[in-house]
Enzyme design. Structure first.
Site, short mmCIF file in Angstrom:
data_model
loop_
_atom_site.label_atom_id
_atom_site.label_comp_id
_atom_site.label_asym_id
_atom_site.label_seq_id
_atom_site.Cartn_x
_atom_site.Cartn_y
_atom_site.Cartn_z
CB THR A 318 -1.00 12.56 -1.85
OG1 THR A 318 -0.36 13.53 -1.02
CG2 THR A 318 -0.65 12.84 -3.30
CG HIS A 370 4.42 4.65 -19.60
ND1 HIS A 370 3.34 3.96 -20.10
CD2 HIS A 370 4.67 5.64 -20.50
CE1 HIS A 370 2.98 4.48 -21.25
NE2 HIS A 370 3.76 5.51 -21.51
#
Length: 407
Positions: A318, A370
């Site tokens: 993006t 994560h």
């Protein structure tokens, strides 16, 4: 009389419902076959609904209605003659977006302002209160007989209930199905992933040199601009091969890794943010990346993008820099596990080989899940992107820019 029932076609697998965003024709209009008669929102895209035949149309759904795939939304009398003097189908105006405006009435209309002063304002006090658009009657005077002094006027502040004469209108409108789905997915990403963002900065001097030297020849031969997106996409696909965990996703208790890179590119369309996918970007040349991004961006801008063109990506890029963003923490596009945020390019002083130079610098950010990507992989991935962009001649072009750019 021959009546054709027009039903909502399936815009894509797993989509069972759409919403009538805008009727482009009115009840009783004559429509031509294949003329766009409505825009419909799914939870993934806004699509045009073409007329299946020519004739007089009767609408069976209102704007904003949620309709099931296969439901009849209009009737077309195919036996009706075309009215003489009617405008060509392409000239049919779009229906105006309906808006509901709610205006708040001034507080004074419902209750008179409380009068605290028994005296008038001094000339100096009146001048100050007029500048603040405060009624002297609403100020508690401390002078003789309740007179409003200059000090009273200086300390006076407008109350929330005191009309100031400015506009106080509000506007309410229903969010499109696409926007509601985007909102749901963003909240889902924040609530269901262990999202973390790591940052780095890139010196784009070498990329700028290559673009300055070859952009004209590239444009002349390929009819496409040599932009930053091809360099970033090539750098990302290289980094994904070095750190495959970033190019993976979680499915239940399993990790799915991909040996291909389908790169979702966030673009701004007329209906909001859309994320078309560049398939097998790792196999594309600079020309191939630029041509595909141009094709997808044009289709998104023109409202022709399909659901299939926006599903199935493995990683997202993006670019908030086109709007002036210096730094951000992009949100993961689920079920993907990573997204790279680009930002604006600022010339600033940096140390290069022990010397302070002015260089075109960009901050880059990697948001990642994560749960599946550790710090070593995330940081290593971002460093690999940085290395490729700071040494594109060797790492992205094999020291042969003309061949890499197909010139």
């Amino acid at each position: 009389m021959s009546i054709l029932e027009m039903k909502v076609p399936s815009p894509g697998e797993s989509i069972t419902e759409v919403e009538i965003a805008t009727w482009l024709v009115k009840d009783g209009d004559y429509v031509e076959k294949d003329q766009a008669i409505a825009e419909v929102d799914s939870d993934k895209a806004t699509l045009e609904l073409p007329a299946e035949a020519s004739g007089i149309i009767t609408l069976k759904a209102e704007e904003g209605d949620a309709v099931a795939v296969g439901q009849v939304v209009c009737l077309i009398d195919t036996g009706a003659a075309k009215p003489s003097g009617s405008a060509p189908a392409a000239e049919a105006p779009k229906a105006e977006e309906k808006k509901e405006e709610v205006k708040a009435a001034p507080a004074a209309a419902s209750a008179p302002a409380a009068t605290y002063a028994t005296g008038s304002a001094s000339p100096a006090a009146k001048k100050i209160l007029d500048e603040k658009s405060i009624d002297a009657a609403s100020v508690q005077g401390t002078g003789k007989d309740g007179r409003v002094t200059k000090e009273d006027a200086l300390n006076a502040t407008p109350s929330m209930g005191t009309p100031t004469g400015g506009p106080r209108g509000t506007e309410r409108k229903k969010m499109s199905m696409l926007r509601r789905k985007v909102a749901e997915r963003l909240v889902e990403a924040k609530n269901t992933t262990a999202m973390l963002t790591t940052f780095n900065e890139v010196n784009l001097t070498e990329v700028n040199k290559i673009r300055a030297e070859f952009k004209d020849a590239f444009k002349a031969k390929h009819n496409a601009s040599l932009g930053f997106m091809s360099f970033f996409t090539k750098a990302v696909t290289r980094a994904l091969q070095l750190y495959p965990d970033v190019n993976s996703m979680i499915d239940g208790q399993e990790q799915i890794k991909f040996d291909f890179a389908d790169i979702s590119i966030a673009v701004s369309g007329p209906k909001g943010l859309m994320v078309p996918v560049v398939r097998n970007a790792e196999l594309l040349s600079f020309r191939g990346v630029e041509a595909e991004i141009k094709r997808l961006a044009t289709r998104a801008r023109d409202g022709q993008i399909t659901v299939d063109e926006m599903t199935g990506g493995t990683f997202t890029i993006t670019n908030g820099g086109v709007f002036g963003s210096m730094l951000s923490t992009p949100i993961i596009n689920p079920p993907q596990s990573g997204i790279l945020g680009m930002h604006n390019i600022i010339e600033r002083p940096v140390a290069v080989d022990g010397q302070v130079v002015i260089a075109p610098m960009m901050y880059i950010a990697l948001s990642y899940d994560h749960r599946i990507i550790d710090g070593r992989e995330s940081v290593g991935f971002l460093v690999a992107v940085k290395e490729a962009l700071e040494n594109p001649m060797e790492l992205l072009m094999n020291n042969d820019p003309k061949k890499a750019l197909e010139l």
